[in-house]
Design a protein around this motif. Structure first.
Motif, short mmCIF file in Angstrom:
data_model
loop_
_atom_site.label_atom_id
_atom_site.label_comp_id
_atom_site.label_asym_id
_atom_site.label_seq_id
_atom_site.Cartn_x
_atom_site.Cartn_y
_atom_site.Cartn_z
N LYS A 156 -6.45 2.12 3.75
CA LYS A 156 -5.16 3.14 3.44
C LYS A 156 -5.40 3.32 1.57
O LYS A 156 -5.55 4.09 0.74
CB LYS A 156 -4.06 2.55 3.50
CG LYS A 156 -4.02 2.92 4.94
CD LYS A 156 -2.77 2.28 5.39
CE LYS A 156 -1.99 2.51 7.30
NZ LYS A 156 -1.05 2.31 7.73
N LEU A 157 -5.78 1.78 1.43
CA LEU A 157 -5.96 1.90 -0.57
C LEU A 157 -7.13 2.52 -1.24
O LEU A 157 -7.40 3.48 -2.19
CB LEU A 157 -5.44 0.11 -0.61
CG LEU A 157 -5.22 -0.28 -1.99
CD1 LEU A 157 -3.95 0.71 -2.47
CD2 LEU A 157 -5.51 -0.63 -2.33
N ARG A 176 0.81 2.14 -8.22
CA ARG A 176 -0.81 1.43 -7.52
C ARG A 176 -1.77 0.68 -8.58
O ARG A 176 -1.81 -0.03 -7.68
CB ARG A 176 -0.88 3.21 -7.92
CG ARG A 176 -2.63 3.38 -7.03
CD ARG A 176 -3.12 4.55 -6.86
NE ARG A 176 -2.73 5.54 -6.20
CZ ARG A 176 -2.19 6.87 -6.17
NH1 ARG A 176 -3.46 7.58 -7.07
NH2 ARG A 176 -1.63 7.78 -5.95
N GLU A 189 5.57 6.52 6.21
CA GLU A 189 4.04 6.66 6.02
C GLU A 189 3.64 7.23 6.88
O GLU A 189 3.63 6.70 8.36
CB GLU A 189 3.16 5.94 5.99
CG GLU A 189 1.65 5.81 5.04
CD GLU A 189 0.88 5.09 4.85
OE1 GLU A 189 -0.19 4.76 4.54
OE2 GLU A 189 1.90 3.76 4.78
N ARG A 230 -8.68 4.91 0.32
CA ARG A 230 -8.09 6.48 0.38
C ARG A 230 -7.33 7.19 -0.35
O ARG A 230 -7.57 8.38 -1.07
CB ARG A 230 -7.48 7.21 1.62
CG ARG A 230 -8.25 6.87 3.10
CD ARG A 230 -8.02 7.40 4.03
NE ARG A 230 -8.23 6.90 5.64
CZ ARG A 230 -7.27 6.35 5.87
NH1 ARG A 230 -6.53 5.75 5.95
NH2 ARG A 230 -8.21 5.81 7.51
N LEU A 231 -6.39 6.49 -0.96
CA LEU A 231 -5.54 7.00 -2.31
C LEU A 231 -6.96 6.90 -3.90
O LEU A 231 -6.11 7.52 -4.52
CB LEU A 231 -4.67 5.65 -3.40
CG LEU A 231 -3.65 5.48 -1.97
CD1 LEU A 231 -2.70 4.20 -2.49
CD2 LEU A 231 -3.21 6.88 -1.44
N GLU A 233 3.55 5.62 -5.78
CA GLU A 233 3.63 5.39 -7.23
C GLU A 233 4.93 5.17 -7.81
O GLU A 233 5.24 6.12 -8.74
CB GLU A 233 2.28 6.47 -7.95
CG GLU A 233 2.10 6.70 -9.35
CD GLU A 233 1.26 5.62 -9.59
OE1 GLU A 233 1.17 4.12 -8.90
OE2 GLU A 233 0.80 6.29 -10.44
N LYS A 250 1.35 4.30 -2.83
CA LYS A 250 0.75 5.33 -2.92
C LYS A 250 2.01 6.47 -2.43
O LYS A 250 2.15 7.52 -3.61
CB LYS A 250 1.31 5.85 -0.93
CG LYS A 250 0.76 7.17 -1.03
CD LYS A 250 -0.10 7.25 0.63
CE LYS A 250 0.16 8.92 1.25
NZ LYS A 250 -0.40 8.59 2.50
N CYS A 280 0.59 -1.27 0.11
CA CYS A 280 0.07 0.00 -0.04
C CYS A 280 1.17 1.09 -0.25
O CYS A 280 0.98 2.33 -1.03
CB CYS A 280 -1.25 0.13 1.56
SG CYS A 280 -2.19 1.39 1.09
N THR A 281 1.90 0.76 0.61
CA THR A 281 3.10 2.09 0.98
C THR A 281 3.57 2.55 -0.74
O THR A 281 3.79 3.71 -1.23
CB THR A 281 3.83 2.12 2.07
OG1 THR A 281 3.63 1.54 3.46
CG2 THR A 281 5.09 3.27 1.49
N GLU A 329 -2.55 8.99 9.78
CA GLU A 329 -3.56 9.37 9.70
C GLU A 329 -4.41 9.48 10.20
O GLU A 329 -4.55 8.91 11.65
CB GLU A 329 -4.52 8.78 7.93
CG GLU A 329 -3.58 8.22 7.05
CD GLU A 329 -4.08 8.40 5.62
OE1 GLU A 329 -5.44 8.44 5.62
OE2 GLU A 329 -3.52 7.91 5.02
#
Length: 738
Positions: free
Chosen positions: A135-136, A105, A227, A138-139, A99, A97, A93-94, A230
């Motif tokens: 979290k994914l 992603r 990261e 949210r991206l 990319e 994010k 996931c990091t 949040e």
């Protein structure tokens, strides 16, 4: 592919410990991914041109193959334990994010979707799974036109399917991190005993491989920025909901449609607890309605009500694209709004009852009350016209019972007590009735269309509030007076100022002499043939023109009325209306009768049929015909029975029409060559001859509408009560006149 991989591994390492071979291969592939970030210096190479997609595919195949080889069903294998313990999904996931490399992603979204879909072991309960899932989410879904929209919608499809299968998962996907963390602290401590043992027991053959993977992960962490934590999600945070709403706004039709289907799947969860959570602890309803209101407010102010009226058949599954033939300014925006309104209506129909009620109330409060009502009551004619036409279009599309209840309460209120003549409007519906008699003919027509649409909705309060509450008890019938001896006595022609001796001697006679006393059936109701003939013979022969033209006879109205009456009867069947009129108590004192503001407005309008524009007359008669179709004995008696003995000061539809005929027979004496001009106007209206302005054109057009309206009422009376059939039992209408 999986069997071939397993065979190769077993040939190389032996079949005694296949789990060890799989774990080492799994860890090697993960190390290959982490090493890329340690060793690579090219930041521009797309992810799909590296070996990352291939290694992720191998990791997925190993997880699926391992699960199939597990002896105990539902037990996590070593590779899955490694994935969970080392928080591989968190790391991916990091990477997504960041990319990096470009397109990472997309690869991460695909891997998440396939793991959750193909691995049968429950995963979303684990903190190390649902936290990166959150979290994914949210991206994506926040920027329209994202390059990863296709992968995002596939990801949400898997999540919504899992929630549909197990509604308890909803809270793991939607709720805040702090709460989830507390719930999962004890769960993960006991959920992975083998995982913990694998870490502590260094003598196990596969214990060194996780250490190597951990070092790779630590090395990876030195290459990427940490990261940021949040904020904890509050009750209003719901990344899955916001992601779905964002994808619903996509310009790519397939993506938007799939996102809408996913949201529909989510709100139709069978669990009461999950539905309650959706309503109380997520922005589900507010987000859906907010988008609806945004689309409404984006509509251009110059929309033509006639264009709005033609925008029919717009569905959320098949939104109509603007075409060159029927295009008009603002059509695409209008289609987007009506398509989303249709979607909201479908959501309310299919959703769990808890969600359905909450969403319907939210639509009523935010769209109807806060936005539409001020526009409907505005002093600007354009505002009234546009908002009335839009409300009519929404009613036309409305199907869900919950939203219909809210719409009826919005328009008519909840008080069903009959109004008094002097009462000022206390509901929006009261103001709209006044709009039907507005100085602006356009506003009157638009509002009459609104009521006609409302009368076709399957909700009993509509017809009760507008009509029936005023007719109950039959106060319009005279008490204690003998039955009239003839039809002429019933109409009090001698006392009517329009029917003077001089008038009757002027050479204009009704189309037939007044009939004798009406024939009645054994149950006391007037025979249908008498009713039909009364309406057919109401217009004098000098004012009739349909006989000179084809396809304008009474037969066509019978055919049309039959279908409309069948449809209306089917709609009102669940309401349990009485089959016959309640008996009158001759000793009951008369009480003042008021037909209600709605009927009073319609009667006033029909009494001015000879003075009003043609289009307005068509709309007034259309609404009255809709009312006459209702199979309630009180409506039939008051609107369609010419022989009722009216109480003093009361009027019925037939008595109003009689006075219109009296007015007509005076007016036509002042029009030279009346029959020829009337026939010419009818041919103009039918498009048979070019239109040209004539003297008395409004009067002549009104006469044409009056003749057709009387035929329509006769046809409705016929199909409601066939001459040889029982009450309210229909037979196929015969061809020809009665």
């Amino acid at each position: 592919m999986l069997s071939r991989l397993g065979a190769l591994l077993q040939e190389a390492m032996g079949a005694r410990e296949p789990s060890i071979d799989l774990l080492e291969a799994f860890v090697e592939h993960w190390k290959g991914i982490t090493n890329y970030y340690i060793e690579s210096t090219d930041e521009n190479t797309p992810a799909k041109k590296t070996d990352i997609p291939w290694r992720l595919k191998q990791m997925l195949d190993i997880l699926v193959y391992e699960e199939k080889q597990q002896a105990a069903a539902g037990e996590a294998g070593p590779c899955l334990e490694y994935l969970l313990q080392h928080k591989i999904l968190e790391t991916l996931c990091t990477l997504g994010k960041a990319e990096y490399p470009p397109g990472m992603r997309q690869q991460v979204l695909q891997f998440f979707s396939k793991v959750l879909a193909q691995v049968q072991h429950p995963l979303l309960h684990y903190l190390s799974v649902h936290r990166p899932v959150q979290k994914l989410l949210r991206l994506g879904g926040t920027v329209p036109g994202s390059l990863t929209e296709k992968e995002e919608v596939q990801f949400t499809t898997v999540l919504c399917s899992k929630i549909q299968q197990d509604p308890a998962l909803l809270t793991y996907i939607l709720e805040g991190r702090k709460t989830v963390g507390r719930k999962e602290a004890s769960r993960e401590a006991t959920a992975l005993p083998r995982e913990a043992a694998g870490v502590k027991n260094e003598e196990q053959p596969h214990s060194k491989a996780p250490d190597r993977g951990a070092r790779g992960a630590r090395a990876l962490s030195t290459q990427l920025p940490a990261e940021t934590e949040e904020p904890d999600g509050g009750p209003g945070e719901s990344t899955l909901i916001t992601s779905l709403i964002g994808l619903c706004k996509s310009k790519r039709a397939r993506v938007a449609l799939k996102a809408q289907e996913n949201l529909l799947l989510l709100v139709s969860v069978a669990s009461q607890a999950a539905a309650t959570y959706l309503v109380q602890s997520s922005p589900c309803c507010p987000a859906i309605v907010e988008h609806l209101c945004q689309l409404y407010q984006s509509l251009p102010s110059f929309l033509d009500p006639a264009d709005i009226a033609t925008s029919e058949g717009i569905s959320w599954r098949l939104p109509s694209a603007p075409s060159d033939e029927a295009s008009f300014p603002g059509k695409e925006t209008l289609a987007a709004f009506l398509g989303w309104f249709d979607y909201c209506d479908h959501l309310i129909t299919e959703a769990h009852t808890v969600v359905s009620e909450a969403l319907a109330k939210s639509v009523a409060e935010k769209l109807f009350v806060e936005i539409l009502q001020p526009q409907l009551l505005h002093v600007s004619e354009q505002s009234i016209l546009t908002s009335t036409a839009l409300l009519t279009a929404m009613l036309r599309q409305l199907r869900s019972p919950a939203l219909l209840r809210e719409a009826v309460a919005f328009l008519l209120g909840t008080d069903q007590q009959p109004a008094a003549p002097e009462d000022s409007p206390h509901t929006l519906g009261g103001h709209l009735v006044r709009h039907c008699d507005h100085l602006s003919d356009e506003i009157s027509i638009a509002t009459l269309r609104l009521f006609e649409e409302l009368l076709q909705k399957p909700h009993e309060q509509i017809i009760h509030s507008l009509i029936l509450c005023h007719l109950e008890g039959r106060p319009y019938v005279a008490r204690g007076s003998p039955e009239p001896e003839s039809y002429e006595d019933t109409l009090d022609l001698e006392e009517d100022p329009y029917f003077t001796d001089g008038f009757l001697d002027s050479g204009f006679q009704p189309s037939m002499k007044p009939p004798p006393a009406p024939v009645t059936n054994p149950d006391g109701k007037t025979a249908v043939t008498e009713i039909v003939n009364s309406f057919l013979c109401l217009v004098p022969e000098e004012a009739k023109t349909s006989a000179f033209l084809e396809e304008t006879g009474y037969d066509t109205y019978v055919h049309d009325a039959y279908g409309l009456f069948q449809e209306c009867s089917s709609r009102v069947a669940p309401w349990g209306w009485p089959p016959a009129l309640p008996p009158l108590d001759p000793h009951e004192p008369e009480r003042p009768f008021f037909e209600g503001h709605f009927l009073r407005m319609l009667f006033d309008r029909i009494s001015r049929i000879l003075e009003q524009p043609y289009s307005l007359n068509l709309q007034v008669t259309s609404v009255l015909s809709r009312l006459a179709l209702f199979p309630h004995p009180l409506i039939h008696e008051y609107l369609l029975d010419p022989y009722i003995n009216l109480a003093p000061g009361c009027r019925s539809l037939f008595s109003v029409l009689v006075r219109v005929i009296g007015d007509l027979m005076q007016r036509i004496q002042r029009v030279p060559q009346f029959p020829g001009k009337l026939l010419l106007v009818r041919r103009q209206l039918m498009g048979q001859v070019p239109g040209e302005q004539l003297d008395h054109q409004t009067l002549l057009q009104g006469v044409v509408v009056l003749e057709e309206f009387c035929k329509e009422l006769a046809a409705i009376a016929f199909v409601k009560f066939p001459p040889h059939g029982p009450h309210l039992r229909l037979s196929e209408p015969p061809e020809g006149h009665v």
